[in-house]
Design an enzyme around this catalytic site. Structure first.
Site, short mmCIF file in Angstrom:
data_model
loop_
_atom_site.label_atom_id
_atom_site.label_comp_id
_atom_site.label_asym_id
_atom_site.label_seq_id
_atom_site.Cartn_x
_atom_site.Cartn_y
_atom_site.Cartn_z
N ARG A 58 11.85 1.45 -14.43
CA ARG A 58 11.26 2.11 -13.25
C ARG A 58 11.10 3.60 -13.52
O ARG A 58 10.08 4.20 -13.18
CB ARG A 58 12.14 1.87 -12.01
CG ARG A 58 11.84 2.84 -10.87
CD ARG A 58 12.38 2.39 -9.51
NE ARG A 58 13.73 1.88 -9.53
CZ ARG A 58 14.84 2.61 -9.61
NH1 ARG A 58 14.77 3.94 -9.68
NH2 ARG A 58 16.02 2.03 -9.62
N TYR A 110 -10.54 7.71 3.44
CA TYR A 110 -10.37 6.27 3.22
C TYR A 110 -9.51 5.64 4.34
O TYR A 110 -8.48 6.20 4.72
CB TYR A 110 -9.71 6.05 1.84
CG TYR A 110 -9.35 4.63 1.56
CD1 TYR A 110 -10.34 3.69 1.26
CD2 TYR A 110 -8.03 4.19 1.59
CE1 TYR A 110 -10.02 2.37 1.01
CE2 TYR A 110 -7.70 2.87 1.34
CZ TYR A 110 -8.71 1.97 1.05
OH TYR A 110 -8.38 0.66 0.81
N ASP A 183 -8.78 13.15 -3.62
CA ASP A 183 -8.92 11.74 -3.98
C ASP A 183 -10.23 11.62 -4.76
O ASP A 183 -11.31 11.78 -4.20
CB ASP A 183 -8.93 10.89 -2.70
CG ASP A 183 -9.00 9.39 -2.99
OD1 ASP A 183 -9.54 9.01 -4.04
OD2 ASP A 183 -8.54 8.61 -2.13
N LYS A 208 -10.33 0.69 -8.57
CA LYS A 208 -11.78 0.83 -8.54
C LYS A 208 -12.31 1.14 -9.94
O LYS A 208 -12.09 0.36 -10.85
CB LYS A 208 -12.16 1.91 -7.50
CG LYS A 208 -11.33 1.81 -6.19
CD LYS A 208 -11.58 0.56 -5.38
CE LYS A 208 -10.55 0.31 -4.29
NZ LYS A 208 -10.26 1.41 -3.39
C1 LIG Z 1 -9.27 1.82 -2.46
C2 LIG Z 1 -9.07 3.25 -2.16
C3 LIG Z 1 -7.77 3.78 -1.91
C4 LIG Z 1 -6.55 2.90 -1.82
O1 LIG Z 1 -6.22 2.34 -3.05
P1 LIG Z 1 -5.52 0.90 -3.20
O2 LIG Z 1 -5.43 0.75 -4.68
O3 LIG Z 1 -6.40 -0.12 -2.55
O4 LIG Z 1 -4.19 0.98 -2.54
C5 LIG Z 1 -7.66 5.15 -1.69
N1 LIG Z 1 -8.74 5.96 -1.69
C6 LIG Z 1 -9.99 5.48 -1.92
C7 LIG Z 1 -11.14 6.43 -1.92
C8 LIG Z 1 -10.19 4.12 -2.16
O5 LIG Z 1 -11.43 3.68 -2.36
#
Ligand SMILES: *Cc1c(COP(=O)(O)O)cnc(C)c1O
Length: 395
Positions: A58, A110, A183, A208
């Protein structure tokens, strides 16, 4: 720190070289050219309290650390931290600030991030939030209070693809001593590097584009600040929402083609956006690579490409939008984004169904808004699929 050392030796290389090699030396014992999936939970110590860099998985895992070092190099940062999801990464960042602090966030952040802000940390840590449009002159400065500690940007946003000026926000954050988090999920470091533009922290859902193949859920955080890195390492180990060695391996494998995929995503998306803009059944298109995008100039000034996400407003009704989506054959109707295959979704009934209708109206998420994640398939097939979906709803 391993990440730091790897980044410094790797820095002279270009992006595509780094995405393949940064943090990834051949395995010393066998010479294996890919980083092994290191599943051990614990590591033998030659003497009590003396270890070879790893104690417990971890706290630190060799496969995860290779991925973290590679992501740090790509974001032009020194320190990387990988998490079990983008949301776990977000949650860990929020643990950097004290109870009762005030956070300023972009308004159409998001959905999952917004839910965590409004319904979890507001209750458990007494955090307060202002959700603002950074493009509204003076709105940011007006929202700052003596309790403000952190600013949360997402650019472009989801699903309306609003772009905020990272340099401008960063300058205010610097002057006022606020932490700036960006982000960068939609752009990836191939098109946008927020740390270079003045951000303190970059966060990704690697679910993504970073992994890019719709088969890993994960997140990553990158920073250049030693103090933030120290605190994040402590929080990552304390909360324990770490990326698994297998997922780290998969994400590293996906990452090796990031630049090639992003080029193709962007080229396809530009063609699709221009096609949609001319279509008689389309009311409006949002894509940062179109001159009609309200922040086209800002986007151009801070990115080297426009990404693969397109949002458009269909002429018609809620039913027309649902019918159009059901007509698609190549595009899969699904949530999520950023992978090799084309996906389409209807935020009002899917990803943003939990956003109250009044709030959806403010953000422009109408009943006929459709979000496309344009994949890397042959462009003729992509346009062909859109064409036949439109033909089927013509009244
Ligand atoms: C999908 C997404 C998240 C969250 O991520 P997860 O891996 O689904 O927890 C945060 N910010 C953006 C812009 C996203 O598209």
């Amino acid at each position: 720190m391993e990440a730091e050392q790897k980044t410094q030796t790797a820095k002279p290389y270009g992006f595509t070289t780094l995405q393949i090699h940064a943090g990834q030396e051949p395995e010393p014992r066998t010479g294996a050219v890919t980083v092994p999936i290191s599943l051990a939970t614990t590591f033998a110590q030659p003497e009590p309290g003396k270890h070879r860099g790893y104690e417990y998985s971890r706290t630190g895992n060799p496969t995860r650390q290779a991925f973290e070092a590679c992501m740090a190099a790509l974001e032009n940062g020194k320190y990387g931290f990988a998490f079990a999801s983008g949301s776990a990464a977000t949650g860990s960042i929020l643990n950097l600030i004290d109870a009762g602090s005030h956070v300023i966030s972009v308004d159409d952040v998001y959905g999952g991030t917004q839910r965590y802000f409004r319904r979890v940390v507001s209750r458990t840590a007494g955090l307060t939030f202002s959700f603002i449009d950074f493009n509204q002159e003076g709105a940011f400065e007006a929202a700052i209070t003596d309790k403000t500690r952190l600013v949360w940007l997402e650019t472009p946003t989801n699903p309306t693809l609003k772009v905020s000026d990272i340099r401008k926000v960063a300058a205010v954050c610097k002057a006022r001593g606020l932490l700036l988090v960006v982000d960068n999920t939609f752009m990836t470091p191939y098109f946008q590097r927020p740390l270079d533009l003045g951000a303190d922290i970059v966060v990704h859902s690697i679910t993504k584009y970073i992994n890019g193949h719709s088969d890993v859920v994960g997140g990553v955080v990158v920073t250049n600040d030693e103090k933030i890195a120290k605190d994040l390492a402590f929080i990552q180990n304390g909360l324990g929402a770490v990326l698994s060695p297998f997922d780290a391996y998969m994400a590293m494998r996906g990452l090796k083609t990031l630049s090639l995929r992003m080029k193709q995503h962007a080229a396809n998306a530009q063609t699709v956006a221009e096609y949609l803009e001319k279509h008689p059944l389309v009311e409006r298109v949002a894509y940062p690579g179109l001159k009609s995008h309200p922040q086209y100039e800002i986007a151009k000034s801070q990115t080297s490409g426009s990404g693969g996400m397109i949002t458009f407003w269909l002429k018609g009704t809620y039913e027309d939008a649902c019918k159009w989506l059901s007509n698609l054959k190549l595009f899969l109707c699904a949530e999520s984004l950023g992978a090799v295959e084309c996906l389409a979704e209807h935020p009002a009934s899917m990803t943003h169904a939990s956003v109250p209708p009044e709030q959806r109206a403010i953000l422009g998420i109408s009943d006929t808004l459709i979000r496309l994640s344009v994949g890397i398939e042959d462009i003729e097939d992509i346009i062909g699929d859109l064409d036949q979906a439109f033909a089927a709803i013509k009244h």
